[in-house]
Design a protein around this motif. Structure first.
Motif, PDB file in Angstrom:
ATOM      1  N   LEU A   5       0.810  -1.208   0.000  1.00 16.83           N
ATOM      2  CA  LEU A   5       0.000   0.000   0.000  1.00 16.83           C
ATOM      3  C   LEU A   5       0.850   1.268   0.000  1.00 16.83           C
ATOM      4  CD1 LEU A   5      -2.940  -1.073   2.314  1.00 16.83           C
ATOM      5  CD2 LEU A   5      -3.105  -0.324  -0.051  1.00 16.83           C
ATOM      6  N   SER A 164      -4.282   1.083   4.956  1.00 15.81           N
ATOM      7  CA  SER A 164      -4.467   2.189   4.010  1.00 15.81           C
ATOM      8  C   SER A 164      -4.604   3.515   4.743  1.00 15.81           C
ATOM      9  CB  SER A 164      -5.703   1.938   3.146  1.00 15.81           C
ATOM     10  OG  SER A 164      -6.883   1.951   3.928  1.00 15.81           O
ATOM     11  N   LEU A 308      -9.405   4.144   0.878  1.00 18.15           N
ATOM     12  CA  LEU A 308      -9.065   3.361  -0.308  1.00 18.15           C
ATOM     13  C   LEU A 308      -9.654   3.980  -1.572  1.00 18.15           C
ATOM     14  CD1 LEU A 308      -9.364  -0.245   1.128  1.00 18.15           C
ATOM     15  CD2 LEU A 308      -7.332   0.738   0.075  1.00 18.15           C
TER      16      LEU A 308
END
Length: 360
Positions: A5, A164, A308
């Motif tokens: 990520l 995230s 996200l």
């Protein structure tokens, strides 16, 4: 997961700058900002790519993320103040006290007065990482480490939102890029920023895992052995809500004021309306925080549902829409992969967080 990520959100952060440089050609009812180059805000990028629907959608997602983050600040403050002063009030009461202290900072028309407090908040986060790593290096490894599972499948979807959230800075990237004198340095500065953040989270994540494993609390400061270091770490955590709350709430407050015709820098009824609106936002986030005081799950829900979308899905989707005809096939495939990855993580993470909240 953190490394993946980190890399993906670093890439999409650079895509945002590319999207801002795309020339505007569609008239908008939202005013002349649409004609600016670079585009000024995330909302402008969304409108440039997908019209008014894109602006409405990304505005809703951004404001949801910011208000959810404000709720998290209350939960952090309440939990840690209750840990520092266990014989005084409950976490919910400490949240209310925190709200009373924070409320006047949200009434400021010029938030530059909070810049020094913001610096203290940033330094406190770095210092907290140092405290956890120091504890690890001085024999903090748990005897039960051998019993720690390498993978816990049932909690894996929650991890998407949690990790995230660490890299959730994309909402402010357009403003930073638009204000830079030397915009060509944006990718370099982004890489350096990600190097600092990525290193910090890898250190604190690895140290926490090795020390506490399956027994890790939602907030690792709750695991630290009692003593001066644990007290210091807890106090450092409390600094962040006071340093960042007003700055986080400001975009939502200003958007509400524009819609209602209020002005925090004005006088008379316009200022009174703005003060009432900001006070209402603070009380609303306080109600949210006291109603759902599950820090880890709420953080995962916000990360999955909003972060996200903002940090992974939307930048690549806008990039494909604006530059699709100019891209190499490999770059098109890469961005479709990023969108797919973000969608799968967002849906599974949101579903897992909602189910966890329902059973909490």
């Amino acid at each position: 997961m953190l490394a993946l990520l980190c890399g993906v959100t670093n890439y999409t952060g650079k895509l945002i700058a590319r999207c801002q440089d795309h020339p505007c050609s569609v008239d908008s009812k939202f005013g002349p900002t649409k004609k600016c180059n670079p585009l000024q805000t995330f909302e402008d990028i969304g409108e440039s790519a997908f019209g008014d629907a894109g602006r409405y959608f990304i505005t809703f997602v951004l404001y949801t993320e910011l208000l959810g983050t404000c709720g998290l600040y209350f939960i952090l403050a309440g939990d840690h103040l209750a840990l520092l002063f266990p014989d005084y009030f409950s976490p919910a009461m400490f949240m209310a006290i925190t709200a009373a202290c924070i409320l006047p900072t949200t009434w400021l028309a010029d938030l530059s007065a909070l810049s020094s407090i913001g610096l203290v908040g940033a330094l406190s986060s770095i210092a907290l990482t140092g405290v956890v790593v120091y504890t690890f290096l001085n024999g903090g490894v748990s005897d039960g480490f051998a019993e720690t599972a390498l993978v816990v499948p049932e909690t894996l979807p929650l991890t998407f939102g949690l990790t995230s959230f660490v890299f959730a800075g994309h909402a402010v990237f357009p403003n930073i890029y638009a204000s830079m004198e030397d915009k060509e340095r944006f990718p370099e500065i982004l890489d350096k920023s990600y190097a600092v953040v990525g290193t910090a989270v890898m250190l604190i994540g690895t140290a926490g895992y090795l020390m506490y494993g399956d027994q890790a609390a939602e907030e690792v400061t709750f695991n630290l052995p009692t003593g001066i270091l644990a007290t210091t770490a807890t106090a450092l955590i409390v600094v962040n809500p006071f340093a960042k709350f007003a700055l986080t709430l400001s975009p939502v407050a200003r958007g509400l004021e524009r819609a209602a015709g209020f002005d925090i820098a004005g006088s008379g009824g316009k200022r009174a309306g703005a003060l009432a609106a900001r006070s209402g936002l603070v009380l609303g986030t306080l109600y949210f925080a006291t109603s759902v005081p599950c820090f880890g799950i709420v953080m995962a829900l916000i990360g999955s549902f909003t972060t996200l979308v903002v940090s992974v899905i939307f930048p690549s989707a806008c990039y494909l829409k604006l530059y699709g005809d100019e891209l190499e096939q490999s770059e098109i495939y890469l961005n479709y992969f990023v969108v797919l990855l973000g969608f799968v993580c967002a849906v599974s993470g949101t579903a897992a967080a909602v189910l966890s909240l329902a059973s909490a």
